[in-house]
Design a protein around this motif. Structure first.
Motif, PDB file in Angstrom:
ATOM      1  N   ASP A   1      73.896  40.561  81.004  1.00  0.00           N
ATOM      2  CA  ASP A   1      72.629  39.567  80.668  1.00  0.00           C
ATOM      3  C   ASP A   1      73.500  38.771  79.372  1.00  0.00           C
ATOM      4  OD1 ASP A   1      70.837  40.503  82.102  1.00  0.00           O
ATOM      5  OD2 ASP A   1      70.228  41.971  80.654  1.00  0.00           O
ATOM      6  N   PHE A   2      73.765  37.381  79.756  1.00  0.00           N
ATOM      7  CA  PHE A   2      74.585  36.729  78.917  1.00  0.00           C
ATOM      8  C   PHE A   2      73.437  35.460  78.247  1.00  0.00           C
ATOM      9  CE2 PHE A   2      78.285  33.513  78.858  1.00  0.00           C
ATOM     10  CZ  PHE A   2      78.823  33.865  77.471  1.00  0.00           C
ATOM     11  N   ASN A   3      73.521  35.658  76.752  1.00  0.00           N
ATOM     12  CA  ASN A   3      72.188  34.706  76.473  1.00  0.00           C
ATOM     13  C   ASN A   3      72.857  33.762  75.447  1.00  0.00           C
ATOM     14  OD1 ASN A   3      70.128  36.407  77.142  1.00  0.00           O
ATOM     15  ND2 ASN A   3      71.106  37.981  75.895  1.00  0.00           N
ATOM     16  N   PRO A   4      72.143  32.649  75.030  1.00  0.00           N
ATOM     17  CA  PRO A   4      72.388  31.488  74.229  1.00  0.00           C
ATOM     18  C   PRO A   4      72.991  31.824  73.142  1.00  0.00           C
ATOM     19  CG  PRO A   4      70.687  30.876  75.351  1.00  0.00           C
ATOM     20  CD  PRO A   4      70.654  32.214  75.634  1.00  0.00           C
ATOM     21  N   GLY A   5      74.306  31.442  72.855  1.00  0.00           N
ATOM     22  CA  GLY A   5      74.988  31.597  71.392  1.00  0.00           C
ATOM     23  C   GLY A   5      76.137  32.943  71.566  1.00  0.00           C
ATOM     24  N   GLU A   6      76.112  33.418  72.640  1.00  0.00           N
ATOM     25  CA  GLU A   6      76.900  34.543  72.947  1.00  0.00           C
ATOM     26  C   GLU A   6      78.322  33.959  73.662  1.00  0.00           C
ATOM     27  OE1 GLU A   6      73.652  37.997  73.441  1.00  0.00           O
ATOM     28  OE2 GLU A   6      74.886  37.310  75.034  1.00  0.00           O
TER      29      GLU A   6
END
Length: 309
Positions: free
Chosen positions: A231-236
């Motif tokens: 799971d890749f989220n904004p800011g990462e």
């Protein structure tokens, strides 16, 4: 091992002779060969050698033109900023010699997905570069990357490697499919160092290692490769890299190591992907007191930019 690929190189020649001739025609078309392939094709067939070994041992490859073919035609090892929706990707190789055995590629698919590959062929210089080209040729012309999961793609690429490698060659491989709409990543790595995922947890930045514990490609034909979802989220940010990024030693014989790489990654995470890569490599060079590199070094930084309001 009992599989036929490792028992008898002549069997490999019979399996891929027609494709070897096809590859020679491509190399000839782009003037990568130092002489027309018709002048030596009979000798190649009679030699019963694998094509990469034959080309290298007989000094038949123009390095500059091979690199140009990789970059301009196969779209590999292009160090530039890739921008897809809210994702920024920057890959860069720092080679030990003129030709690198590290190969990377960023390939957009038609369904809002991106394939990112990074592999590191055993050996160095032109010999590794020829093997890298052979793998790249199959990926570009023989493999449909849009319909399979990364672990299934690794299985197919592994069979390719078994046909073109001799008994002591192998390659590590990272293969990632990024969904630009959901941010979900499908990932599989084969013998490569762990992927580093800089995550946000309670407003704190932490780095998580992700490793699918698979063996390198080109060793066994029946190995079952495993994959994972991230799971890749904004800011990462995600960092892929080859072993040159942490195995370099300083003048005291101390290895840079993955822990130092993680600290440098965390320290420079607020920068753009391009500047993160530059900072990581400078930190590595500073640690080694600017000793000549022991290996090719490649970084790929993938940043999920926060959506602008």
């Amino acid at each position: 091992m009992s599989n036929i690929y490792l028992q008898d190189n002549s069997i490999k020649i019979k399996l891929n002779l027609m494709e070897s001739i096809e590859i020679l025609k491509i190399l000839d078309e782009y003037e990568v060969l130092k002489k027309p392939y018709q002048e030596f094709v009979d000798d190649f067939i009679q030699s019963k050698k694998l094509l990469p070994a034959y080309l290298y041992e007989n000094n038949l490859i123009d390095e500059k033109k091979l690199n140009k073919l990789n970059q301009l035609t196969l779209k590999l090892n292009q160090s530039k900023v890739y921008q897809f929706k809210n994702f920024t990707i920057y890959p860069k190789t720092y080679p030990k010699f003129f030709t690198s055995g590290d190969v990377f590629g960023v390939f957009p698919l038609k369904d809002s997905r991106i394939v990112i590959i990074l592999f590191d062929v055993s050996g160095k210089g032109l010999e590794a570069g020829i093997l890298g080209f052979m793998i790249s040729y199959y990926i570009n012309y023989k493999l449909n990357m849009s319909s399979l999961a990364p672990q299934a793609l690794l299985k197919k690429i592994n069979l390719i490697c078994l046909e073109i490698f001799d008994d002591i060659k192998f390659t590590t491989f990272s293969l990632m499919i990024l969904d630009l709409l959901s941010g979900t990543i499908e990932y599989a790595g084969a013998g490569c160092p762990p992927l580093l995922h800089l995550r946000l947890e309670d407003k704190e930045k932490i780095i998580e290692e992700r490793d699918t514990i698979n063996i390198p490609l080109g060793i066994e034909n029946d190995f079952i490769y495993k994959g994972t979802k991230i799971d890749f989220n904004p800011g990462e940010i995600i960092l892929l890299y080859t072993d040159g990024a942490f195995e370099q030693e300083n003048r005291k014989g101390v290895q840079y190591g993955i822990n130092r790489l993680k600290k440098a990654f965390l320290k420079h995470a607020n920068k753009s992907p391009k500047n993160i890569v530059r900072s990581l490599y400078f930190d590595l060079k500073l640690f080694s007191l600017f000793k000549p590199p022991a290996d090719d070094t490649t970084y790929i930084v993938i940043k999920y930019d926060k959506k602008k309001r």
